[in-house]
Design a protein around this motif. Structure first.
Motif, PDB file in Angstrom:
ATOM      1  N   TRP A   1       2.393   2.035   7.336  1.00 20.12           N
ATOM      2  CA  TRP A   1       3.083   0.851   8.624  1.00 20.12           C
ATOM      3  C   TRP A   1       2.771  -0.687   7.985  1.00 20.12           C
ATOM      4  O   TRP A   1       3.544  -1.415   8.176  1.00 20.12           O
ATOM      5  CB  TRP A   1       2.481   1.126   9.765  1.00 20.12           C
TER       6      TRP A   1
ATOM      7  N   SER B   1       7.599   3.858  11.847  1.00 19.75           N
ATOM      8  CA  SER B   1       7.183   4.460  10.378  1.00 19.75           C
ATOM      9  C   SER B   1       6.866   5.957  10.395  1.00 19.75           C
ATOM     10  O   SER B   1       6.679   6.718   9.369  1.00 19.75           O
ATOM     11  CB  SER B   1       5.781   3.807   9.876  1.00 19.75           C
TER      12      SER B   1
ATOM     13  N   ALA C   1       4.619   0.782  13.506  1.00 17.56           N
ATOM     14  CA  ALA C   1       3.858   1.923  13.327  1.00 17.56           C
ATOM     15  C   ALA C   1       4.497   3.150  13.740  1.00 17.56           C
ATOM     16  O   ALA C   1       4.565   4.014  13.246  1.00 17.56           O
ATOM     17  CB  ALA C   1       2.501   1.815  14.099  1.00 17.56           C
TER      18      ALA C   1
ATOM     19  N   ALA D   1       1.527   7.493  10.526  1.00 16.61           N
ATOM     20  CA  ALA D   1       1.990   6.294  10.009  1.00 16.61           C
ATOM     21  C   ALA D   1       1.197   5.999   8.762  1.00 16.61           C
ATOM     22  O   ALA D   1       1.398   5.166   7.792  1.00 16.61           O
ATOM     23  CB  ALA D   1       1.741   5.083  10.913  1.00 16.61           C
TER      24      ALA D   1
END
Length: 384
Positions: free
Chosen positions: A31, A279, A276, A22
């Motif tokens: 994120w 992402s 997260a 991320a």
């Protein structure tokens, strides 16, 4: 622009571009930007649903569905956005006023608030006889809003207040600050029902979430790294429990207000892990983070765009078409976000950029004035 909390760099000290799936690009936590982007999109969709879709669309089942959809994310939108806003400035805020960037940031953000309040006042004077939201109807209203916000600009005002408060409390133990703000948040839920939607009350309620970002940044980053699937499942279970407990409470009492606070805190944890995880997908990361790096202009310019949509007859006419009516909140959100970003880009290339930027000479004087004075004093001392 870098002085603004919602646009500040989300760089993680010591992080590298390969630190986690991320974390990409020049040490930025993707994120974090993606979370901000999703939050502002959710806010825009809510406002479009209330002020455009709900007002102009003919009665249909679609309105009820979109109402339920947008209301569901109430625990995610602003709690997460304020927590992320606190996270990206956490180190500077904890440095206190000795870090003059905090003073520059406060001045820059309030400048934007005051300037755009003037713009909204001018809009209200020009557009008369129309049912548009968040009008500034009088000089009295304008001057009172310099201290008590009553438009969508309340978010910007809240950032100023939170920065001043937490920077001033840097020597107070974080547990005391968090506990005190949590109590204030709970008590804010006890106001009479007719005042429950007052925007100044939002400023009071969401302060604790900004403090969460400032003081609990390591915890938020932990939720956003490693074993994200397991953390997401656990966070989902926690959120469902808190949501159900909140639904069992009665509106406007201490139990309900406390349950809401726990529900919103659980929503931050769930949203952090899910964003997260998402992402890791390049398309999602690029799109959401691109919006997230320009949160403030979207948040500010959404209201002028909403006014245009309300005033254009073609918008109301198009809502009589079933396909448009049932997809309008998505289409309207895209229009508002895209137009806001394009207008902002244009403004930055003209003198209108000062609507989003404190004049550079003022900012430099605030940020570096004491250093120059110190150097001048030292030079005078040497000459003496």
């Amino acid at each position: 622009m870098a002085d603004l909390p919602v646009l500040a760099s989300s760089a993680r000290p010591g992080a590298s571009a390969s630190a986690s799936p991320a974390a990409l690009g020049a040490g930025r936590l993707i994120w974090v930007d993606a979370a901000r982007g999703l939050c502002v999109v959710a806010v825009v969709m809510l406002h479009f649903r209330i002020f455009v879709y709900g007002e102009l669309s003919p009665p249909s089942n679609g309105i009820a569905v979109w109402t339920q959809f947008t209301e569901f994310f109430g625990g995610f939108r602003l709690p997460l956005l304020f927590a992320i806003s606190g996270l990206v400035v956490s180190q500077r805020v904890r440095n206190g006023w000795s870090d003059r960037r905090n003073l520059a940031r406060v001045a820059s953000t309030y400048w934007i608030y005051a300037v755009w309040l003037c713009v909204f006042g001018l809009m209200s004077a020009i557009v008369v006889g129309h049912n548009v939201p968040f009008r500034v109807n009088s000089w009295g209203s304008f001057f009172s809003q310099l201290l008590v916000p009553d438009t969508t600009l309340w978010f910007v005002f809240a950032l100023v207040l939170y920065l001043v408060l937490l920077t001033s409390l840097r020597r107070v133990h974080p547990a005391i600050v968090l506990g005190g703000l949590a109590l204030v948040s709970i008590v804010s839920g006890l106001v009479p029902e007719e005042d429950a939607e007052a925007l100044w009350l939002h400023v009071v309620y969401y302060a604790v979430f900004f403090a969460v970002g400032v003081y609990l940044r390591p915890a938020l980053e932990w939720f956003a790294t490693n074993e994200l699937w397991a953390k997401s499942v656990a966070a989902l279970g926690l959120f469902i429990i808190c949501e159900k407990l909140w639904e069992l409470t009665s509106q406007g009492d201490m139990v309900e207000s406390t349950a809401r606070l726990f529900r919103d805190a659980a929503a931050i944890v769930l949203a952090t892990t899910v964003v997260a995880l998402a992402s890791r997908l390049p398309v999602f990361a690029r799109t959401a983070s691109a919006i997230g790096r320009q949160t403030l202009p979207v948040f500010i310019l959404q209201l002028p765009v909403i006014w245009v949509l309300v005033l254009l007859p073609v918008v109301e006419d198009s809502l009589t078409i079933p396909l448009v009516r049932y997809t309008a909140p998505i289409l309207g959100t895209i229009v508002i976000v895209v137009v806001s970003l394009l207008v902002h880009r244009f403004m930055l290339r003209t003198p209108l950029r000062h609507l989003f930027q404190l004049p550079a000479s003022w900012s430099d004087r605030i940020r570096h004035g004491s250093r120059r004075e110190a150097r001048a004093a030292a030079a005078a001392s040497e000459q003496g």
